[in-house]
Design a protein around this motif. Sequence first.
Motif, PDB file in Angstrom:
ATOM      1  N   MET A  84       0.837  -1.202   0.000  1.00 30.34           N
ATOM      2  CA  MET A  84       0.000   0.000   0.000  1.00 30.34           C
ATOM      3  C   MET A  84       0.874   1.256   0.000  1.00 30.34           C
ATOM      4  O   MET A  84       0.665   2.168  -0.810  1.00 30.34           O
ATOM      5  CB  MET A  84      -0.938  -0.017   1.215  1.00 30.34           C
ATOM      6  N   LEU A  85       1.836   1.295   0.892  1.00 26.67           N
ATOM      7  CA  LEU A  85       2.737   2.443   0.980  1.00 26.67           C
ATOM      8  C   LEU A  85       3.543   2.599  -0.310  1.00 26.67           C
ATOM      9  O   LEU A  85       3.680   3.709  -0.844  1.00 26.67           O
ATOM     10  CB  LEU A  85       3.676   2.286   2.181  1.00 26.67           C
ATOM     11  N   GLY A  86       4.062   1.494  -0.839  1.00 26.55           N
ATOM     12  CA  GLY A  86       4.853   1.542  -2.071  1.00 26.55           C
ATOM     13  C   GLY A  86       4.061   2.039  -3.260  1.00 26.55           C
ATOM     14  O   GLY A  86       4.575   2.779  -4.105  1.00 26.55           O
ATOM     15  N   LEU A 144      -3.847   1.753  -7.742  1.00 29.89           N
ATOM     16  CA  LEU A 144      -3.777   2.460  -6.458  1.00 29.89           C
ATOM     17  C   LEU A 144      -5.065   2.266  -5.664  1.00 29.89           C
ATOM     18  O   LEU A 144      -5.023   1.896  -4.479  1.00 29.89           O
ATOM     19  CB  LEU A 144      -3.498   3.948  -6.674  1.00 29.89           C
ATOM     20  N   CYS A 145      -6.203   2.504  -6.300  1.00 31.16           N
ATOM     21  CA  CYS A 145      -7.486   2.386  -5.593  1.00 31.16           C
ATOM     22  C   CYS A 145      -7.734   0.963  -5.098  1.00 31.16           C
ATOM     23  O   CYS A 145      -8.116   0.768  -3.940  1.00 31.16           O
ATOM     24  CB  CYS A 145      -8.635   2.821  -6.508  1.00 31.16           C
ATOM     25  N   VAL A 146      -7.499  -0.009  -5.960  1.00 32.24           N
ATOM     26  CA  VAL A 146      -7.755  -1.404  -5.571  1.00 32.24           C
ATOM     27  C   VAL A 146      -6.792  -1.853  -4.476  1.00 32.24           C
ATOM     28  O   VAL A 146      -7.195  -2.522  -3.519  1.00 32.24           O
ATOM     29  CB  VAL A 146      -7.708  -2.328  -6.806  1.00 32.24           C
ATOM     30  N   VAL A 147      -5.528  -1.471  -4.583  1.00 31.04           N
ATOM     31  CA  VAL A 147      -4.550  -1.826  -3.546  1.00 31.04           C
ATOM     32  C   VAL A 147      -4.955  -1.211  -2.210  1.00 31.04           C
ATOM     33  O   VAL A 147      -4.923  -1.888  -1.168  1.00 31.04           O
ATOM     34  CB  VAL A 147      -3.122  -1.379  -3.957  1.00 31.04           C
ATOM     35  N   LEU A 148      -5.346   0.055  -2.222  1.00 28.80           N
ATOM     36  CA  LEU A 148      -5.718   0.707  -0.960  1.00 28.80           C
ATOM     37  C   LEU A 148      -6.988   0.113  -0.363  1.00 28.80           C
ATOM     38  O   LEU A 148      -7.063  -0.134   0.846  1.00 28.80           O
ATOM     39  CB  LEU A 148      -5.862   2.212  -1.163  1.00 28.80           C
ATOM     40  N   ILE A 149      -7.991  -0.148  -1.200  1.00 26.78           N
ATOM     41  CA  ILE A 149      -9.256  -0.706  -0.693  1.00 26.78           C
ATOM     42  C   ILE A 149      -9.052  -2.126  -0.167  1.00 26.78           C
ATOM     43  O   ILE A 149      -9.381  -2.429   0.986  1.00 26.78           O
ATOM     44  CB  ILE A 149     -10.342  -0.675  -1.784  1.00 26.78           C
ATOM     45  N   PHE A 150      -8.496  -3.003  -1.008  1.00 27.26           N
ATOM     46  CA  PHE A 150      -8.353  -4.399  -0.604  1.00 27.26           C
ATOM     47  C   PHE A 150      -7.261  -4.571   0.455  1.00 27.26           C
ATOM     48  O   PHE A 150      -7.364  -5.447   1.305  1.00 27.26           O
ATOM     49  CB  PHE A 150      -8.107  -5.286  -1.824  1.00 27.26           C
ATOM     50  N   GLY A 151      -6.234  -3.729   0.404  1.00 23.00           N
ATOM     51  CA  GLY A 151      -5.206  -3.770   1.443  1.00 23.00           C
ATOM     52  C   GLY A 151      -5.759  -3.368   2.792  1.00 23.00           C
ATOM     53  O   GLY A 151      -5.473  -4.008   3.816  1.00 23.00           O
ATOM     54  N   THR A 152      -6.570  -2.317   2.805  1.00 19.05           N
ATOM     55  CA  THR A 152      -7.177  -1.858   4.059  1.00 19.05           C
ATOM     56  C   THR A 152      -8.089  -2.937   4.645  1.00 19.05           C
ATOM     57  O   THR A 152      -8.022  -3.228   5.846  1.00 19.05           O
ATOM     58  CB  THR A 152      -7.959  -0.550   3.829  1.00 19.05           C
TER      59      THR A 152
END
Length: 184
Positions: A30-32, A55-63
């Motif tokens: 997420m940070l990367g 970016l959006c998918v990584v942030l949503i699914f990562g969260t």
Amino acid sequence: MLFVLEYLPIALFFTFYLIGDIFLATGVLMLGTVLQIISLKFMREVITPRHWIILCVVLIFGTVTLLLHDEWFIKLKVTVIYVAIALLLLIGLWWKKRSPLQQFLGEEINLPEFAWRRLTYAWVIFTLALAAVNLYIAEYWSLDAWVNFKVFGTLGATLVFTIFTGAYMFKHHTDREKDAEEIE
């Protein structure tokens, strides 16, 4: 530099998975990915719709992965990204009546319309196949196997498919100057 920046989040994900666990790796991913977008902006490089989708998918699914402490959601992220790419390609082709690949590469590469359409459909099929394979591996294989598939399998398959795409483009490429001379 752009090549390194493009693959830095996945390299960090893999590294931190090896030295930590899937949850640490997810946070680093997420940070990367955020740092990747910031770096692209700082370098004044084009940020494509693909970058924003990732970016959006990584942030949503990562969260969700971190909040629920459930690795399934980060595994599902890969499938969602590939399906989103396939949908964007199809929407561009059907709605705008022009291949998104042609829109991005058309100034550098001159191909007949049928070749752009075929390439677009080929990429749609390829991304949907990767999405399906990811779901299968995420569901039925071990976490280690999934991480290796995510990092090396999808990357290797994409590299091979890109080479075939390049060969197809080379086969159908036409010279703009020659085309312009024939019109005159």
